[in-house]
Design a protein around this motif. Sequence first.
Motif, PDB file in Angstrom:
ATOM      1  N   SER A  33     -15.574  22.902  54.087  1.00 22.80           N
ATOM      2  CA  SER A  33     -15.302  22.460  55.839  1.00 22.80           C
ATOM      3  C   SER A  33     -14.628  22.051  55.505  1.00 22.80           C
ATOM      4  O   SER A  33     -13.424  21.637  54.742  1.00 22.80           O
ATOM      5  N   VAL A  34     -13.777  22.189  56.382  1.00 20.89           N
ATOM      6  CA  VAL A  34     -11.610  21.795  57.251  1.00 20.89           C
ATOM      7  C   VAL A  34     -11.576  19.990  56.913  1.00 20.89           C
ATOM      8  O   VAL A  34     -10.805  19.508  56.114  1.00 20.89           O
ATOM      9  N   ARG A  35     -12.749  19.575  56.924  1.00 20.02           N
ATOM     10  CA  ARG A  35     -12.910  17.889  56.618  1.00 20.02           C
ATOM     11  C   ARG A  35     -12.017  17.451  55.423  1.00 20.02           C
ATOM     12  O   ARG A  35     -11.931  16.464  54.686  1.00 20.02           O
ATOM     13  N   GLU A  36     -13.136  18.837  54.082  1.00 20.96           N
ATOM     14  CA  GLU A  36     -13.634  18.348  52.815  1.00 20.96           C
ATOM     15  C   GLU A  36     -12.251  19.003  52.567  1.00 20.96           C
ATOM     16  O   GLU A  36     -11.178  18.300  51.900  1.00 20.96           O
ATOM     17  N   ASN A  81       1.220  31.938  49.892  1.00 26.91           N
ATOM     18  CA  ASN A  81      -0.138  32.727  49.105  1.00 26.91           C
ATOM     19  C   ASN A  81      -1.790  31.933  50.117  1.00 26.91           C
ATOM     20  O   ASN A  81      -2.078  33.272  49.580  1.00 26.91           O
ATOM     21  N   VAL A  82      -1.298  31.547  50.522  1.00 27.79           N
ATOM     22  CA  VAL A  82      -2.576  31.430  51.569  1.00 27.79           C
ATOM     23  C   VAL A  82      -2.883  32.429  52.490  1.00 27.79           C
ATOM     24  O   VAL A  82      -3.803  33.396  52.529  1.00 27.79           O
ATOM     25  N   PHE A  83      -1.542  32.521  53.126  1.00 30.52           N
ATOM     26  CA  PHE A  83      -2.491  34.093  54.226  1.00 30.52           C
ATOM     27  C   PHE A  83      -2.393  35.475  53.121  1.00 30.52           C
ATOM     28  O   PHE A  83      -3.176  35.931  53.636  1.00 30.52           O
ATOM     29  N   VAL A  84      -1.688  35.591  52.269  1.00 31.75           N
ATOM     30  CA  VAL A  84      -2.407  36.759  51.642  1.00 31.75           C
ATOM     31  C   VAL A  84      -3.152  36.637  51.299  1.00 31.75           C
ATOM     32  O   VAL A  84      -4.429  37.535  50.771  1.00 31.75           O
ATOM     33  N   PHE A  85      -3.878  35.374  49.995  1.00 28.59           N
ATOM     34  CA  PHE A  85      -5.507  35.161  50.058  1.00 28.59           C
ATOM     35  C   PHE A  85      -6.537  35.780  50.917  1.00 28.59           C
ATOM     36  O   PHE A  85      -7.734  36.247  50.738  1.00 28.59           O
ATOM     37  N   ALA A  86      -5.757  34.640  51.757  1.00 33.94           N
ATOM     38  CA  ALA A  86      -6.891  35.420  52.719  1.00 33.94           C
ATOM     39  C   ALA A  86      -6.922  36.811  53.423  1.00 33.94           C
ATOM     40  O   ALA A  86      -8.237  37.148  54.155  1.00 33.94           O
ATOM     41  N   LEU A 242      -7.957  24.704  54.370  1.00 36.21           N
ATOM     42  CA  LEU A 242      -7.364  23.727  55.538  1.00 36.21           C
ATOM     43  C   LEU A 242      -6.354  25.181  56.241  1.00 36.21           C
ATOM     44  O   LEU A 242      -6.863  24.525  58.300  1.00 36.21           O
ATOM     45  N   LEU A 243      -6.108  26.043  56.516  1.00 38.80           N
ATOM     46  CA  LEU A 243      -4.892  26.693  56.969  1.00 38.80           C
ATOM     47  C   LEU A 243      -5.097  28.339  57.136  1.00 38.80           C
ATOM     48  O   LEU A 243      -4.910  28.993  58.112  1.00 38.80           O
ATOM     49  N   ALA A 244      -6.105  28.998  56.694  1.00 36.23           N
ATOM     50  CA  ALA A 244      -6.606  29.959  56.289  1.00 36.23           C
ATOM     51  C   ALA A 244      -6.781  30.431  58.199  1.00 36.23           C
ATOM     52  O   ALA A 244      -6.722  31.692  58.385  1.00 36.23           O
ATOM     53  N   ASP A 245      -7.169  29.585  58.427  1.00 42.17           N
ATOM     54  CA  ASP A 245      -8.203  30.075  60.039  1.00 42.17           C
ATOM     55  C   ASP A 245      -6.818  29.661  60.813  1.00 42.17           C
ATOM     56  O   ASP A 245      -7.345  29.995  62.215  1.00 42.17           O
ATOM     57  N   LEU A 246      -6.129  28.785  60.566  1.00 51.86           N
ATOM     58  CA  LEU A 246      -5.107  29.004  61.535  1.00 51.86           C
ATOM     59  C   LEU A 246      -4.281  29.887  61.153  1.00 51.86           C
ATOM     60  O   LEU A 246      -2.178  29.728  61.641  1.00 51.86           O
ATOM     61  N   MET A 247      -3.698  30.751  60.524  1.00 46.50           N
ATOM     62  CA  MET A 247      -2.358  31.912  60.288  1.00 46.50           C
ATOM     63  C   MET A 247      -2.246  32.346  61.144  1.00 46.50           C
ATOM     64  O   MET A 247      -0.657  33.261  61.156  1.00 46.50           O
ATOM     65  N   HIS A 248      -3.291  32.845  61.919  1.00 44.08           N
ATOM     66  CA  HIS A 248      -2.406  33.226  63.165  1.00 44.08           C
ATOM     67  C   HIS A 248      -1.444  32.482  63.980  1.00 44.08           C
ATOM     68  O   HIS A 248      -0.838  32.708  64.498  1.00 44.08           O
ATOM     69  N   ARG A 249      -1.750  31.469  63.554  1.00 41.44           N
ATOM     70  CA  ARG A 249      -0.414  30.061  64.464  1.00 41.44           C
ATOM     71  C   ARG A 249       0.843  30.320  63.597  1.00 41.44           C
ATOM     72  O   ARG A 249       1.952  30.471  64.735  1.00 41.44           O
ATOM     73  N   PHE A 250       1.517  30.533  62.585  1.00 43.15           N
ATOM     74  CA  PHE A 250       2.623  30.596  62.226  1.00 43.15           C
ATOM     75  C   PHE A 250       3.728  31.569  61.981  1.00 43.15           C
ATOM     76  O   PHE A 250       3.776  32.003  61.089  1.00 43.15           O
ATOM     77  N   VAL A 251       3.418  31.997  63.184  1.00 40.55           N
ATOM     78  CA  VAL A 251       4.766  33.141  63.257  1.00 40.55           C
ATOM     79  C   VAL A 251       6.237  33.060  62.785  1.00 40.55           C
ATOM     80  O   VAL A 251       6.590  33.932  63.350  1.00 40.55           O
ATOM     81  N   TYR A 252       6.308  31.776  62.401  1.00 42.94           N
ATOM     82  CA  TYR A 252       7.946  31.728  62.588  1.00 42.94           C
ATOM     83  C   TYR A 252       8.309  31.368  61.320  1.00 42.94           C
ATOM     84  O   TYR A 252       9.171  31.154  60.519  1.00 42.94           O
TER      85      TYR A 252
END
Length: 323
Positions: A33-36, A81-86, A242-252
């Motif tokens: 989970s995100v909390r974990e 790396n996180v984005f590529v793993f996703a 923690l970040l995989a579901d937020l990768m669309h936010r890191f456009v810069y």
Amino acid sequence: MDVPLWAWGAVLAVIVGMLAVDLLAHRKAHVVSVREAAAWSAVWVALGLAFGGVVWAVWGAGAGGEYFSGYLIEKSLAVDNVFVFALIFSAFAVPPAFQHRVLFYGVLGALVMRAAFIAGGVALLDRFHWVLYVFGAFLVLTGIKMLRQHDQHPDPTRSRTFRLVRRVLPTTDEYAGQRFWVRQGTRWVATPLFVVLVLVEVTDVVFAVDSIPAILAVTQEPFLVFTSNAFAILGLRAMYFLLADLMHRFVYLKVGLAAILVLVGVKMLLLDVVKVPTALSLGLISLFLVTAVVASLVRTRGTAPTDDPDQTQPDGVEERTPV
């Protein structure tokens, strides 16, 4: 910098101990989970910062600043790396409950490979000083290429690594729980989870080609290079969840990472001419990273993965996906 053998042993013991704790905590397959993930991320970051404090107290502000600079560089590149793993997990439809196992062994392999990369890089610099300029030029060119690169969405299932694995190893198309190998008749065959693990390991090698020279630009002390790398990588699994579901936010993000690579590349090229203070390097790296993250979050405020304002692949994802 004089580092006694027992200090190396103590660091390795801490790393092995934390990996064992992490493995025991996740011995049963479950969706993280995100909390974990946030809790584990806090633990890993606190551990990395605490070790930096020890370095600062024992070996002085100079060594401490170099450690934190290396740690921050590796941590920022780890977000990529996180984005590529996703992308890999999505392409192979890896069940969320099995992803932690892949990342655990991926990180374990990454620590071993990074140690070899670091030993080779330091040995090269000790013997051939001109390699310094090669590393510097490489980082500058990589940063410029990253900045100019258009958003792309490479398909891991079409990578050369994937085709080679399928050609060399007998594989099955069905998952078998968390197992990497299963027995079919008289032979053992690799499951898709093992193929994903190979792609994750190859991806880390590709990223290491950038990150190791970048850290060597701020310090060439093997102990600091290895520990800053190791403590940053240890938190990669938790960072992913923690970040995989937020990768669309890191456009810069790519802009910030490109600026960091160019900065450390220029610093390496000018190392024999101008000595850039470690504090200044650390400050600029932090500024570039924070600016990229804040600007990204402001730009994409209120958006969802399916309604990214530019309808394009996130800047954090680039064609450094498995070769």
